[in-house]
Design an enzyme around this catalytic site. Structure first.
Site, PDB file in Angstrom:
ATOM      1  N   GLN A   1      16.176 -13.484  29.662  1.00 41.01           N
ATOM      2  CA  GLN A   1      15.863 -14.914  29.502  1.00 41.01           C
ATOM      3  C   GLN A   1      15.536 -15.501  30.875  1.00 41.01           C
ATOM      4  OE1 GLN A   1      18.461 -17.166  26.785  1.00 41.01           O
ATOM      5  NE2 GLN A   1      19.532 -15.250  26.350  1.00 41.01           N
TER       6      GLN A   1
ATOM      7  N   HIS B   1      15.742  -6.913  35.166  1.00 37.88           N
ATOM      8  CA  HIS B   1      14.634  -6.896  34.198  1.00 37.88           C
ATOM      9  C   HIS B   1      13.380  -7.537  34.784  1.00 37.88           C
ATOM     10  CE1 HIS B   1      12.717  -6.633  30.335  1.00 37.88           C
ATOM     11  NE2 HIS B   1      12.516  -7.941  30.288  1.00 37.88           N
TER      12      HIS B   1
ATOM     13  N   ASP C   1       5.256   0.036  27.912  1.00 44.88           N
ATOM     14  CA  ASP C   1       4.469  -1.181  27.702  1.00 44.88           C
ATOM     15  C   ASP C   1       3.777  -1.548  29.001  1.00 44.88           C
ATOM     16  OD1 ASP C   1       6.391  -2.617  29.296  1.00 44.88           O
ATOM     17  OD2 ASP C   1       7.640  -2.799  27.527  1.00 44.88           O
TER      18      ASP C   1
ATOM     19  N   LYS D   1       0.964  -1.671  23.291  1.00 45.39           N
ATOM     20  CA  LYS D   1       1.524  -2.014  21.980  1.00 45.39           C
ATOM     21  C   LYS D   1       0.971  -3.365  21.546  1.00 45.39           C
ATOM     22  CE  LYS D   1       5.643  -3.597  22.111  1.00 45.39           C
ATOM     23  NZ  LYS D   1       7.095  -3.709  22.333  1.00 45.39           N
TER      24      LYS D   1
ATOM     25  N   SER E   1      17.416  -1.900  21.036  1.00 45.78           N
ATOM     26  CA  SER E   1      17.430  -1.379  19.662  1.00 45.78           C
ATOM     27  C   SER E   1      16.879   0.040  19.577  1.00 45.78           C
ATOM     28  CB  SER E   1      16.619  -2.295  18.746  1.00 45.78           C
ATOM     29  OG  SER E   1      15.242  -2.236  19.103  1.00 45.78           O
TER      30      SER E   1
ATOM     31  N   GLY F   1      13.827   0.822  19.086  1.00 44.87           N
ATOM     32  CA  GLY F   1      12.639   0.894  18.233  1.00 44.87           C
ATOM     33  C   GLY F   1      11.362   1.141  19.015  1.00 44.87           C
ATOM     34  N   THR F   2      11.145   0.380  20.074  1.00 50.66           N
ATOM     35  CA  THR F   2       9.937   0.548  20.882  1.00 50.66           C
ATOM     36  C   THR F   2       9.877   1.935  21.490  1.00 50.66           C
ATOM     37  OG1 THR F   2       9.782  -1.815  21.402  1.00 50.66           O
ATOM     38  CG2 THR F   2       8.707  -0.303  22.918  1.00 50.66           C
TER      39      THR F   2
END
Length: 314
Positions: free
Chosen positions: A98, A131, A171, A194, A225, A227-228
């Site tokens: 964030q 990040h 990415d 992506k 997660s 997923g990516t």
């Protein structure tokens, strides 16, 4: 190492703090962290820290709010105990995702957390693979952002043949991080692009670069997660990659991430112990944990002696 250094462990990072203390050949400072019946946090430093250089090791990982509050209270306890200097060693800096407003009426929580740590009484911050690098500027105190790349590169060179390696960014936003690893192991770079063509449709993975016959290494800072990462590995294998591994600094691995990765065709996921691995992570067939204690220990030692930290990455 000077006995004026005190390494204090929070509940989120006790095994890592113990390994750092062992690297520096120092005992871990005695500290009690407990909770009242309503889960209010109480901290007591159980040895003298007056005039000492105190390093508090605590990731703000799950449960993020509890561990963040614990860190703030530990900093306050050290400040009120007359520590000479307090360094918050935050291997995983939660809320880092964030770092900007993504829409109207939303917060910049990374800045808020930086303010809280500063106001609690920290004199400096030591963290790992933020990040977004610009988060260093959110702090009004000296902040060192370490990089796990040298640890990853050493592990890759020891375990993988070099002739057919290719580093892949999962990415477009992670290209700079992946390029650093690719340069150090003298490997080409590919990118997974992506995109979602229409709302409600699944993402389309386009591979920028020829991965046929290559052992691909996905490099990123956070796996949450999973997923990516799993989708990127699948896309690479479908494009002709020989096998796919991943080196990720922070293994958040929330929800069903561990089972998702274990069931995937990914050869191996390597994460660091910036976040304490769960039992499920330890038992997963294709997840391996790599220690960053020597890196953090060296950085702490250099900080205490006012030596250069940036030369760790030259």
């Amino acid at each position: 190492m000077s006995s004026s250094i005190k390494i204090v462990a929070g509940n989120a990072s006790r095994p890592l703090a113990e390994a750092i203390a062992a690297y520096l050949e120092l005992p871990l400072a005695k500290c009690m962290v407990r909770r009242f019946a309503d889960m209010e946090i109480f901290v007591e430093l159980q040895e003298n820290v007056r005039g000492e250089d105190v390093f508090i090791v605590q990731s703000t990982s799950f449960p993020a709010n509890d561990h963040l509050m614990e860190l703030l209270i530990m900093i306050d306890a050290a400040r009120r105990s007359s520590a000479r200097r307090i360094t918050a060693v935050i291997p995983y800096f939660g809320y880092a995702r964030q770092d900007r407003r993504t829409s109207g009426r939303t917060p910049i929580s990374a800045k808020l957390v930086a303010n809280l740590i500063t106001e609690a009484g920290a004199d400096r911050v030591l963290t790992l693979d933020l990040h977004a690098g610009q988060i260093q500027g959110f702090f009004d105190i000296p902040t060192d952002n370490l990089f796990a790349a040298p640890v990853m590169v050493r592990d890759i060179k020891e375990r993988m043949p070099s002739e057919d390696l290719m580093v892949v960014s999962p990415d477009v936003g992670g290209v700079v991080r992946a390029r650093v690893v690719a340069k150090r192991i003298d490997a080409p770079l590919a990118i997974v692009d992506k995109r979602r063509e229409r709302p409600g449709e699944s993402e389309v993975m386009n591979i920028i670069g020829d991965v046929r016959g290559r052992s691909c290494i996905l490099v990123d800072d956070i796996v949450d997660s999973g997923g990516t990462l799993v989708n990127a590995a699948e896309a690479l294998l479908n494009a002709g990659a020989k096998d796919v591994s991943a080196y990720i600094t922070h293994g958040v691995l929330s929800g069903g991430a561990v089972s998702r990765i274990a069931a995937s065709r990914m050869k191996e996921l390597v994460i660091t112990d910036s976040i304490q691995p769960t039992q499920a992570v330890k038992l997963a067939r294709n997840i391996r944990v790599m220690s960053i204690a020597p890196l953090l220990g060296e950085a702490i030692g250099r900080t205490a002696t006012e030596a250069s930290v940036s030369t760790l990455f030259d």
